[in-house]
Design an enzyme around this catalytic site. Sequence first.
Site: not given
Length: 288
Positions: A15-16, A207, A209, A240, A249
Amino acid sequence: MPDHPHVRICEVGPRDGLQNEAQFVSTKDKVQLINLLSATGLSYIEAASFVSPKWVPQMADGIDVFARITRERGVVYAALTPNLMGYQDALKAGADEVAIFASASETFSRKNINRSIAESLTLYEQVCKRAHVSGIPVRGYVSCAIACPYEGPVAPDAVRLVAVSLLRLGCREISLGDTIGAATPGDVTALLDVILAEIPAARVAGHFHDTSGRALECIEAGLDRGLRIFDASVGGAGGCPFAPGTKGNVATHEVAQMLEAKGFATGIDRRALQDATNFMAQILGRQT
Ligand code: HMG
Ligand code: MG
């Protein structure tokens, strides 16, 4: 053999890691990536998002992705959902868990989901109510937990307010997102001093990055404060679309390596993870 304390790595690569890629990654490749990740021992994979395909075209095939993956027993396959429509699609797809995502910054909230923070929490209340009835666990993200690409540094108290709101809606766990990868270990400690005064560490994830190359140090700062859940993305892919300048990430293999060197167990088979990492590089056409 002595017991090694366990750290859960939540894999967000499908996803990310992929959402910011301009070139569409085929459904077949997404499925193969998830299947390779499923064979690594990871227990949590965020497999897709059910957001507007006009906003994030890369994630338009979430239903097909979920339909075609081979599910490994014991792995939670989660989906990011911004509203009820996304939640219903996630349910249709058979997601085991959904993740909702609020922001601690007003401007980023509007740029990312076209809603104020308060409006987003109202939408998420509807999602959480439905999820509760269906027995679907909900994870909550707080984006811009350190800094906002539009507003600059974000006060820990603003993050606390949103995190507590998400918990009250019924989120089982809160992932604190350093969306633009601006955090220093000192920032993380200062944030956690505020957050952990109200929320137990067992319900908080980091989380990060890795824009400025300090994500691993930030994870160490989280570990020192008792966090045992961290998000990471295979090969370090990610970003994003609504946070300009964001890099990937933190890479899953780097997190696993660092944790194991520190004596934590991750349950990850590093060879199998290397296969998934190589495949991610192959589908993106570059080393991540
Ligand atoms: P909007 O334009 O305000 O939506 O966007 P709307 O409710 O007014 O609806 C407009 C159109 O979108 C309608 O279609 C809806 O049907 C459709 P039309 O009638 O025009 O044909 N629509 C949808 N379609 C599919 N799935 C849906 C959906 N909802 C509405 N769920 C919206 C609001 C939230 C939809 C939009 O802003 C959006 O999709 N944003 C995507 C945000 C996103 O994916 N960002 C990246 C993930 S967040 C992140 O990366 C941070 C994180 O990693 C943590 C960190 O690093 O900090 C989690
Ligand atoms: Mg992110």
